[in-house]
Write a protein that holds these residues in place. Structure first.
Motif, PDB file in Angstrom:
ATOM      1  N   LYS A 171       0.823  -1.233   0.000  1.00 24.69           N
ATOM      2  CA  LYS A 171       0.000   0.000   0.000  1.00 24.69           C
ATOM      3  C   LYS A 171       0.847   1.270   0.000  1.00 24.69           C
ATOM      4  CE  LYS A 171      -4.070  -1.831  -0.089  1.00 24.69           C
ATOM      5  NZ  LYS A 171      -3.862  -2.405  -1.434  1.00 24.69           N
ATOM      6  N   MET A 172       2.158   1.126   0.224  1.00 20.81           N
ATOM      7  CA  MET A 172       2.998   2.331   0.306  1.00 20.81           C
ATOM      8  C   MET A 172       3.060   3.059  -1.038  1.00 20.81           C
ATOM      9  SD  MET A 172       6.350   1.381   2.491  1.00 20.81           S
ATOM     10  CE  MET A 172       6.297   0.836   4.164  1.00 20.81           C
ATOM     11  N   GLN A 173       3.213   4.376  -0.940  1.00 20.19           N
ATOM     12  CA  GLN A 173       3.340   5.213  -2.143  1.00 20.19           C
ATOM     13  C   GLN A 173       4.477   4.730  -3.042  1.00 20.19           C
ATOM     14  OE1 GLN A 173       5.502   8.862  -1.760  1.00 20.19           O
ATOM     15  NE2 GLN A 173       3.857  10.052  -2.688  1.00 20.19           N
ATOM     16  N   ILE A 174       5.592   4.296  -2.415  1.00 20.30           N
ATOM     17  CA  ILE A 174       6.791   3.926  -3.176  1.00 20.30           C
ATOM     18  C   ILE A 174       6.537   2.679  -4.037  1.00 20.30           C
ATOM     19  CG2 ILE A 174       7.991   2.386  -1.522  1.00 20.30           C
ATOM     20  CD1 ILE A 174       9.770   5.356  -3.009  1.00 20.30           C
ATOM     21  N   ILE A 175       5.505   1.889  -3.669  1.00 17.51           N
ATOM     22  CA  ILE A 175       5.149   0.702  -4.452  1.00 17.51           C
ATOM     23  C   ILE A 175       4.028   1.031  -5.442  1.00 17.51           C
ATOM     24  CG2 ILE A 175       3.944  -1.549  -4.226  1.00 17.51           C
ATOM     25  CD1 ILE A 175       6.831  -1.905  -3.586  1.00 17.51           C
ATOM     26  N   GLN A 176       3.250   2.056  -5.154  1.00 10.37           N
ATOM     27  CA  GLN A 176       2.084   2.351  -5.982  1.00 10.37           C
ATOM     28  C   GLN A 176       2.336   3.428  -7.042  1.00 10.37           C
ATOM     29  OE1 GLN A 176      -0.837   0.823  -6.172  1.00 10.37           O
ATOM     30  NE2 GLN A 176      -0.418  -0.633  -4.538  1.00 10.37           N
ATOM     31  N   GLU A 177       3.217   4.403  -6.738  1.00 13.81           N
ATOM     32  CA  GLU A 177       3.363   5.543  -7.662  1.00 13.81           C
ATOM     33  C   GLU A 177       4.705   5.529  -8.383  1.00 13.81           C
ATOM     34  OE1 GLU A 177       2.386   9.268  -5.757  1.00 13.81           O
ATOM     35  OE2 GLU A 177       0.617   8.352  -4.825  1.00 13.81           O
ATOM     36  N   LYS A 208      -4.260  -0.084 -19.078  1.00 14.47           N
ATOM     37  CA  LYS A 208      -4.806   0.733 -17.980  1.00 14.47           C
ATOM     38  C   LYS A 208      -4.347   2.200 -18.150  1.00 14.47           C
ATOM     39  CE  LYS A 208      -4.276  -3.047 -14.693  1.00 14.47           C
ATOM     40  NZ  LYS A 208      -3.812  -3.329 -13.349  1.00 14.47           N
ATOM     41  N   LYS A 209      -3.882   2.841 -17.046  1.00 10.74           N
ATOM     42  CA  LYS A 209      -3.545   4.269 -17.158  1.00 10.74           C
ATOM     43  C   LYS A 209      -2.210   4.504 -17.868  1.00 10.74           C
ATOM     44  CE  LYS A 209      -6.066   6.611 -13.491  1.00 10.74           C
ATOM     45  NZ  LYS A 209      -5.918   7.260 -12.182  1.00 10.74           N
ATOM     46  N   SER A 210      -1.547   3.442 -18.321  1.00 10.29           N
ATOM     47  CA  SER A 210      -0.263   3.640 -19.016  1.00 10.29           C
ATOM     48  C   SER A 210      -0.437   4.023 -20.477  1.00 10.29           C
ATOM     49  CB  SER A 210       0.609   2.392 -18.904  1.00 10.29           C
ATOM     50  OG  SER A 210       1.060   2.245 -17.586  1.00 10.29           O
ATOM     51  N   GLY A 211      -1.670   4.057 -20.952  1.00  8.77           N
ATOM     52  CA  GLY A 211      -1.815   4.583 -22.304  1.00  8.77           C
ATOM     53  C   GLY A 211      -2.946   4.025 -23.116  1.00  8.77           C
ATOM     54  N   LEU A 212      -2.971   4.490 -24.349  1.00 15.71           N
ATOM     55  CA  LEU A 212      -3.980   4.097 -25.331  1.00 15.71           C
ATOM     56  C   LEU A 212      -3.258   3.961 -26.657  1.00 15.71           C
ATOM     57  CD1 LEU A 212      -7.081   6.486 -25.312  1.00 15.71           C
ATOM     58  CD2 LEU A 212      -7.078   4.010 -25.020  1.00 15.71           C
ATOM     59  N   GLY A 213      -3.530   2.912 -27.407  1.00 17.97           N
ATOM     60  CA  GLY A 213      -2.802   2.735 -28.661  1.00 17.97           C
ATOM     61  C   GLY A 213      -1.354   2.393 -28.356  1.00 17.97           C
ATOM     62  N   GLY A 214      -0.467   2.602 -29.315  1.00 14.11           N
ATOM     63  CA  GLY A 214       0.928   2.253 -29.040  1.00 14.11           C
ATOM     64  C   GLY A 214       1.842   2.658 -30.177  1.00 14.11           C
ATOM     65  N   ALA A 215       3.123   2.335 -29.995  1.00 17.37           N
ATOM     66  CA  ALA A 215       4.139   2.737 -30.972  1.00 17.37           C
ATOM     67  C   ALA A 215       5.002   1.530 -31.348  1.00 17.37           C
ATOM     68  CB  ALA A 215       5.026   3.816 -30.365  1.00 17.37           C
ATOM     69  N   ASP A 216       5.681   1.661 -32.461  1.00 17.34           N
ATOM     70  CA  ASP A 216       6.668   0.698 -32.983  1.00 17.34           C
ATOM     71  C   ASP A 216       5.995  -0.401 -33.831  1.00 17.34           C
ATOM     72  OD1 ASP A 216       8.385   2.181 -31.401  1.00 17.34           O
ATOM     73  OD2 ASP A 216       8.484   0.682 -29.815  1.00 17.34           O
ATOM     74  N   GLY A 217       6.850  -0.975 -34.680  1.00 19.75           N
ATOM     75  CA  GLY A 217       6.416  -2.106 -35.490  1.00 19.75           C
ATOM     76  C   GLY A 217       5.290  -1.741 -36.438  1.00 19.75           C
ATOM     77  N   LYS A 218       4.682  -2.770 -36.990  1.00 21.13           N
ATOM     78  CA  LYS A 218       3.583  -2.603 -37.950  1.00 21.13           C
ATOM     79  C   LYS A 218       2.387  -1.892 -37.294  1.00 21.13           C
ATOM     80  CE  LYS A 218       0.279  -5.587 -40.291  1.00 21.13           C
ATOM     81  NZ  LYS A 218      -0.117  -6.976 -40.505  1.00 21.13           N
ATOM     82  N   HIS A 219       2.075  -2.301 -36.054  1.00 19.98           N
ATOM     83  CA  HIS A 219       0.882  -1.746 -35.417  1.00 19.98           C
ATOM     84  C   HIS A 219       1.083  -0.290 -35.025  1.00 19.98           C
ATOM     85  CE1 HIS A 219      -0.929  -5.658 -35.527  1.00 19.98           C
ATOM     86  NE2 HIS A 219       0.204  -6.153 -35.077  1.00 19.98           N
ATOM     87  N   GLU A 277      -2.445   0.918 -10.881  1.00 21.87           N
ATOM     88  CA  GLU A 277      -3.269   1.588 -11.896  1.00 21.87           C
ATOM     89  C   GLU A 277      -2.545   1.642 -13.246  1.00 21.87           C
ATOM     90  OE1 GLU A 277      -2.236   6.220 -10.609  1.00 21.87           O
ATOM     91  OE2 GLU A 277      -4.262   5.409 -10.346  1.00 21.87           O
ATOM     92  N   TYR A 278      -1.273   1.270 -13.237  1.00 23.50           N
ATOM     93  CA  TYR A 278      -0.478   1.278 -14.470  1.00 23.50           C
ATOM     94  C   TYR A 278      -0.474  -0.098 -15.136  1.00 23.50           C
ATOM     95  CZ  TYR A 278       1.531   5.674 -12.787  1.00 23.50           C
ATOM     96  OH  TYR A 278       1.728   6.954 -12.351  1.00 23.50           O
ATOM     97  N   GLY A 279      -0.124  -0.135 -16.414  1.00 26.80           N
ATOM     98  CA  GLY A 279      -0.052  -1.416 -17.115  1.00 26.80           C
ATOM     99  C   GLY A 279       0.920  -1.368 -18.283  1.00 26.80           C
ATOM    100  N   LEU A 280       2.116  -0.779 -18.046  1.00 24.95           N
ATOM    101  CA  LEU A 280       3.048  -0.638 -19.183  1.00 24.95           C
ATOM    102  C   LEU A 280       3.882  -1.908 -19.364  1.00 24.95           C
ATOM    103  CD1 LEU A 280       3.874   1.401 -21.349  1.00 24.95           C
ATOM    104  CD2 LEU A 280       5.565   2.327 -19.791  1.00 24.95           C
ATOM    105  N   THR A 281       4.830  -2.168 -18.464  1.00 22.41           N
ATOM    106  CA  THR A 281       5.654  -3.358 -18.651  1.00 22.41           C
ATOM    107  C   THR A 281       5.776  -4.140 -17.341  1.00 22.41           C
ATOM    108  OG1 THR A 281       7.836  -2.523 -18.037  1.00 22.41           O
ATOM    109  CG2 THR A 281       7.086  -2.011 -20.255  1.00 22.41           C
ATOM    110  N   SER A 282       6.224  -5.401 -17.485  1.00 21.48           N
ATOM    111  CA  SER A 282       6.383  -6.303 -16.339  1.00 21.48           C
ATOM    112  C   SER A 282       7.454  -7.316 -16.732  1.00 21.48           C
ATOM    113  CB  SER A 282       5.065  -7.025 -16.082  1.00 21.48           C
ATOM    114  OG  SER A 282       4.621  -7.658 -17.283  1.00 21.48           O
ATOM    115  N   SER A 283       7.941  -8.065 -15.727  1.00 21.55           N
ATOM    116  CA  SER A 283       8.889  -9.120 -16.091  1.00 21.55           C
ATOM    117  C   SER A 283       8.789 -10.273 -15.111  1.00 21.55           C
ATOM    118  CB  SER A 283      10.329  -8.587 -16.112  1.00 21.55           C
ATOM    119  OG  SER A 283      10.707  -8.161 -14.837  1.00 21.55           O
ATOM    120  N   ILE A 284       9.226 -11.452 -15.587  1.00 22.35           N
ATOM    121  CA  ILE A 284       9.293 -12.639 -14.723  1.00 22.35           C
ATOM    122  C   ILE A 284      10.623 -13.331 -14.943  1.00 22.35           C
ATOM    123  CG2 ILE A 284       7.835 -13.877 -16.436  1.00 22.35           C
ATOM    124  CD1 ILE A 284       7.201 -15.482 -13.508  1.00 22.35           C
ATOM    125  N   PHE A 285      11.204 -13.774 -13.833  1.00 17.40           N
ATOM    126  CA  PHE A 285      12.465 -14.515 -13.885  1.00 17.40           C
ATOM    127  C   PHE A 285      12.205 -15.895 -13.289  1.00 17.40           C
ATOM    128  CE2 PHE A 285      13.434 -10.105 -14.041  1.00 17.40           C
ATOM    129  CZ  PHE A 285      14.473 -10.014 -14.941  1.00 17.40           C
TER     130      PHE A 285
END
Ligand code: NAD
Length: 479
Positions: free
Chosen positions: A375-381, A452-463, A407-415
């Protein structure tokens, strides 16, 4: 000290406003240049020029347009060292990384030029005999590209190259914090002889020039890269004329490190993701979730690595890992967020302060935090600085739920070395991009698009290229 002008209709012209903004070298606080703090009249003049040029620009074949893009790539390569130095100086990007941005930008022009002969429509079967239904892809008209300071040259190219190859003309508004590289580039491409009005650049603030560009009926598509706040403002402005928007906004990227991960690879990828360009990269790991059983080992390795990070002037010759923050405002924001995290109970393992090593500039220490909660700001914002908060998890589903709690949805990773776990996470993570066993960094042929709040549409590649096209259907009945 250089004084830049607006670039409108193929010429450098004085702004109708006499106000200027100082562009600083963030490492030394020295003034590098003055740029116009443009006016509504400047924005409108650029849009009018782009509108007037669009008909003849779209009438060229796509391949003829592509030739201009290849020439722009050539100019970048011929001036690659000068452009990298300009970039490093205005935004405190270490020179090696600045060079990468310049070189990738040249590739970006060539890559988009390559789409020229591949823009395709469709022929659809009609319900009527003697009729063909042709689906064409047409340019939208005038594209407005609004840029941030963190990749000021590459992001401008991300808007210029796909909009021009598809037959749109373009107006770019750089960030007032780092406009020098794009302004120098515009001076250098004079020899490309781009028809006047095809590409225009107007400097100015978001509320004045940005607002004028996004509320004008001339604008056909707005592509903004910036904060969620600016994205919301641009969407509001675009609603006036129902203008299409493409938004690349902020992020709070989670990295999940499972017990069966290659730990050395995971630590290197996560730490370098947080340190690159002083943590001021939208898609890089902003929070880490580490499985209980390897938490102590992960922290020991991450602590060692964070302590080894070399922070220097952007031009230092000892191959530094990072340099100054881009501005005092950015330094203050990071400082405040870490201080607040400390108050909320976070424990500082490495760093946690403004760097005391430098008399000038906006340097912050590489910082590793533990004892943080969801719930901390440092994890949420979004922090947008060299600050890495680390939390523990028990099961993979718990980690995925924590990662998705944003509230964001730009990138993520798994190891993880377990294919089933990796694929499960890829399916469940609510992010436009998921990186598996590697650092967060996208490719020009991919599709960079936030959920989510990370954007609409996108950039790069064919799309990304197709964002700049609209569809027209022709019903061709013959006798
Ligand atoms: P910012 O939102 O402050 O500014 C971005 C641009 O928007 C600037 O040119 C600014 O002048 C303009 N702007 C601001 N208000 C406006 C308005 N009302 N109308 C029109 N234009 C307006 O962002 P910044 O500080 O330059 O960049 C950092 C932010 O950008 C971070 O949040 C980062 O995550 C994000 N970013 C996202 C991506 C991505 O691809 N998703 C890439 C780079 C940066």
């Amino acid at each position: 000290m250089k004084e830049f002008k607006q670039y409108i209709n193929g010429k450098f012209v004085k702004s109708t406003s006499s106000d200027t903004t100082e562009v600083l070298n963030p490492c030394t606080e020295e003034v590098l240049s003055l740029i116009p703090q443009g006016s509504v009249a400047d924005a409108n003049a650029a849009l009018e020029a782009a509108k007037a040029a669009q008909h003849s620009w779209k009438s060229l074949t796509a391949n003829e347009r592509a030739i201009y893009l290849h020439k722009m790539a050539d100019v970048i390569r011929e001036n690659r060292v000068f452009l990298a130095e300009t970039l490093a100086k205005e935004q405190a990007k270490v020179i090696g990384l600045a060079q990468v941005e310049i070189d990738v930008t040249a590739d970006y022009f060539d890559y988009n030029a390559g789409w020229a002969r591949r823009i395709e429509g469709e022929i659809i079967q009609s319900d009527r005999s003697k009729e063909h239904i042709f689906l064409h892809k047409a340019p939208i008209g005038v594209a407005v590209g609004i840029c941030p300071w963190n990749f000021p040259f590459f992001v401008a190219a991300r808007k210029i190259a796909p909009s021009l190859v598809t037959g749109n003309t373009c107006v770019i508004k750089p960030s007032c914090i780092a406009p020098n590289t794009i302004m120098e580039f515009i001076g250098l491409i004079e020899k490309v002889n781009l028809p006047a009005g095809v590409l225009n650049v107007v400097c100015g603030t978001g509320p004045v020039v940005g607002n004028a560009l996004t509320t004008s009926p001339i604008t056909g598509i707005i592509s903004l890269t910036g904060s969620v706040f600016a994205g919301q403002k641009v969407m509001e402005a675009a609603s006036k004329n129902l203008t299409k928007v493409s938004l690349e906004l902020g992020g709070k990227a989670p990295a999940i490190v499972c017990a069966d991960a290659n730990l050395e690879l995971a630590v290197n990828a996560v730490v370098s993701s947080r340190i690159i360009y002083s943590g001021q990269v939208c898609n890089c790991a902003e929070r880490v979730y580490v499985e209980d059983s390897i938490y102590d080992e992960f922290m020991a390795m991450a602590t060692k690595k964070m302590k080894e990070i070399k922070v220097e002037d952007a031009f230092a010759t000892n191959n530094p890992d990072m340099s100054s923050m881009v501005s005092k405002a950015q330094l203050d924001k990071v400082t405040e967020m870490v201080e607040y995290a400390k108050k909320e109970g976070a424990e500082v393992v490495v760093g946690g302060n403004r760097s005391s090593k430098f008399d000038k500039g906006y340097f912050y220490e590489p910082t590793l935090l533990t004892n943080v909660t969801q719930k901390m700001q440092i994890i949420q914002e979004e922090v947008f600085g060299p600050v890495l908060p680390v939390m523990k998890f028990g099961t993979l589903d718990e980690a995925i739920a924590l990662a998705n709690d944003s509230e964001y949805g730009l990138t993520s990773s798994i190891f993880s070395e377990n294919f089933n776990k990796v694929m499960h996470a890829c399916d469940q993570l609510e992010y436009g991009e998921t990186y598996v066993n590697r650092e967060h960094f996208e490719a020009i042929q991919g599709f960079h698009a936030g959920w989510k709040k990370s954007g609409l549409g996108g950039a790069d590649g064919k799309h990304g290229m197709e964002e700049y096209l609209q569809t027209k259907v022709i019903y061709a009945q013959y006798r």
